[in-house]
Every structure is written in C-alpha cells, then in structure tokens.
Design a protein around this motif. Structure first.
Motif, PDB file in Angstrom:
ATOM      1  N   ALA A 205      50.419  35.002  44.843  1.00 56.25           N
ATOM      2  CA  ALA A 205      49.394  35.762  45.652  1.00 56.25           C
ATOM      3  C   ALA A 205      47.956  36.033  44.927  1.00 56.25           C
ATOM      4  N   SER A 206      48.195  36.140  43.278  1.00 53.90           N
ATOM      5  CA  SER A 206      47.040  36.250  42.620  1.00 53.90           C
ATOM      6  C   SER A 206      45.847  35.242  42.786  1.00 53.90           C
ATOM      7  N   PHE A 207      46.364  34.146  43.271  1.00 49.29           N
ATOM      8  CA  PHE A 207      45.601  32.845  43.330  1.00 49.29           C
ATOM      9  C   PHE A 207      44.792  32.798  42.214  1.00 49.29           C
ATOM     10  N   HIS A 208      45.494  32.840  41.052  1.00 54.61           N
ATOM     11  CA  HIS A 208      45.100  32.160  39.874  1.00 54.61           C
ATOM     12  C   HIS A 208      43.872  32.856  39.346  1.00 54.61           C
ATOM     13  N   GLY A 209      43.937  34.229  39.635  1.00 55.30           N
ATOM     14  CA  GLY A 209      42.734  35.130  38.911  1.00 55.30           C
ATOM     15  C   GLY A 209      41.900  35.624  40.107  1.00 55.30           C
ATOM     16  N   LEU A 210      41.906  35.050  41.230  1.00 59.09           N
ATOM     17  CA  LEU A 210      40.928  35.370  42.433  1.00 59.09           C
ATOM     18  C   LEU A 210      41.186  36.760  42.845  1.00 59.09           C
TER      19      LEU A 210
END
Length: 252
Positions: A205-210
């Motif tokens: 759920a961090s979406f690759h840093g988003l």
C-alpha cells in the motif's frame, strides 16, 4: 575552467589575454553527436554538469567521462551500474564507484574542506542508498554533511538523541519510505529549511513511494519542500544551494 579562474590566471600572468579570449570564445557546449556537453553550466549556475548514467550505451558513457576528465579533471555520475564502472575505469583509471549510492565519480586528489553543514537524515537502513546519493552529491559540490541514519518515527528517541546537530544544520534533508512521516517531525523541530525525499521503500500500500510522497506534500509542518521519489541527487543539489546561501558563498 570557470570565468573567475581564467581571469585570475591572466592576473597572475599564467595566461595571455589572447589565450583567455580563445577560452571565452569557445561555444558553450561540446558537440559529440550523441550528446552535447554543457561546458558553461557551472558559469551559469555554479554547478557543473552531472551525468545520469542509467540507460546510456557503454561507448557513449565512456566517451563522456573521458571528455570531462580531460577538460576538468572531474566528473560526477548518478545511477551507474557496476558494469558501467568497469567499462569507464578502463579508460579513466582514477574514477571511483560506490555500489550503495550508485555514484560514479572522478575527483581531484586534493579537495577543499566542506563548508557549512547539511544534515542528511533517513528513516531506516533501507533508505540509505537514496540518503547516500544525497550526501555524496552535496559533498561533491563542496558542502559538509552529517549523516544521521536509521532515525525513523517508530523509535523517536533515536532522532531526538541527534537533535542538537540537526538543529545546527543550514538545511535538513528528510529521507523516508513507508508513510514518510519523518519530514513532518523534522519540520516541527528545526528553524531552517527541510527537504523531504520520499523513497520507494515499503509494503504494497506504499505504492512504490507514492504514499510517502503524498504524506510529505500534505505535511502540516512549515518550511518543508518535497522532491521526487528516490531523488537523492535532486535533494543534495538543492540542499547545497541553500547551504551556500547560508555560508555566504553564493555561487562560489
């Protein structure tokens, strides 16, 4: 060679007026066909051109390093691979490579001591590659850097134990993944600018840093500005600009 250095050499009698004129009359970039080396960037901005290594064909990258080494005796590249380092060092033996930050650089044997102070803080050890890219960028451009690693908000006492040095810095860089709360915490503790760097570290759920990017952009702390995900270089550059202003160096 910078404008000031050329004029100083003329003043000392090391360069003739005609030689200086020839240097000034060169076009502001060197045409290589596959690249245009920006020779005048340091004159305009106070910072030399930096090489983004990732994706460049080996032959082009080697040639660029050769040209920059011959012209200035220095070169700085980001996002390089071990294989690229092996190819470049065949032609530029003095080049060094750091596999953590992925920086590929050539520096003079004697380098002036760093000026001012930038505090580079990161939330966890997984953020260190981005933090090192930031720190080494600032050091290459002449700043003194204090590294303060693994001080994320899950153990706030670790951050508070280094608060004195953080508060004395001219600029603070907050590098964190997960939810990216470190920048907000630091923004509430210091009087000088904070540069927030979201990293792609985290679970799904961090979406690759988003997630960290949105947290940092939406911070309620004042004096916090955010750069792109994993952009340690951009943060190091901006921190150096702030640090130079603080020490009165301007573009020197």
């Amino acid at each position: 060679m910078q404008t000031k250095e050329i004029l100083e050499q003329v003043k000392r009698g090391e360069l003739s007026v005609e030689e200086a004129e020839a240097l000034f009359s060169r076009q502001p970039f060197e045409e290589l066909g596959y690249a245009k080396l920006d020779r005048h960037r340091e004159v305009r901005s106070g910072f030399p051109e930096v090489i983004f290594c990732s994706g460049k064909p080996d032959a082009f990258l080697v040639s660029i390093y050769e040209r920059m080494a011959a012209a200035d005796g220095r070169a700085f590249g980001t996002r390089a691979s071990q294989a690229q380092y092996e190819r470049v060092k065949e032609k530029v033996p003095g080049v060094t490579y750091d596999p953590i930050s992925r920086i590929l650089k050539l520096e003079p044997a004697e380098k002036p001591e760093g000026q001012g102070l930038i505090a580079v803080c990161c939330g966890g050890t997984a953020d260190v590659p981005v933090a090192e890219e930031c720190a080494q960028t600032a050091e290459y451009f002449g700043a003194r850097v204090e590294r303060i690693f693994d001080v994320g908000v899950s153990g706030l006492h670790r951050l508070l134990s280094r608060l004195e040095i953080i508060q004395s810095a001219n600029c603070v860089v907050a590098i964190a993944g997960m939810e990216g709360a470190l920048a907000s915490v630091l923004g509430g503790l210091v009087k000088n600018p904070v540069i927030a760097v979201p990293t792609s570290v985290g679970y799904g759920a961090s979406f690759h840093g988003l997630s960290a990017l949105l947290t940092m952009i939406n911070t309620c702390a004042n004096g916090v500005a955010t750069v792109n995900i994993d952009n340690g270089y951009g943060a190091g550059y901006l921190a150096t600009q702030i640090n130079r202003l603080a020490v009165g160096g301007g573009r020197e």
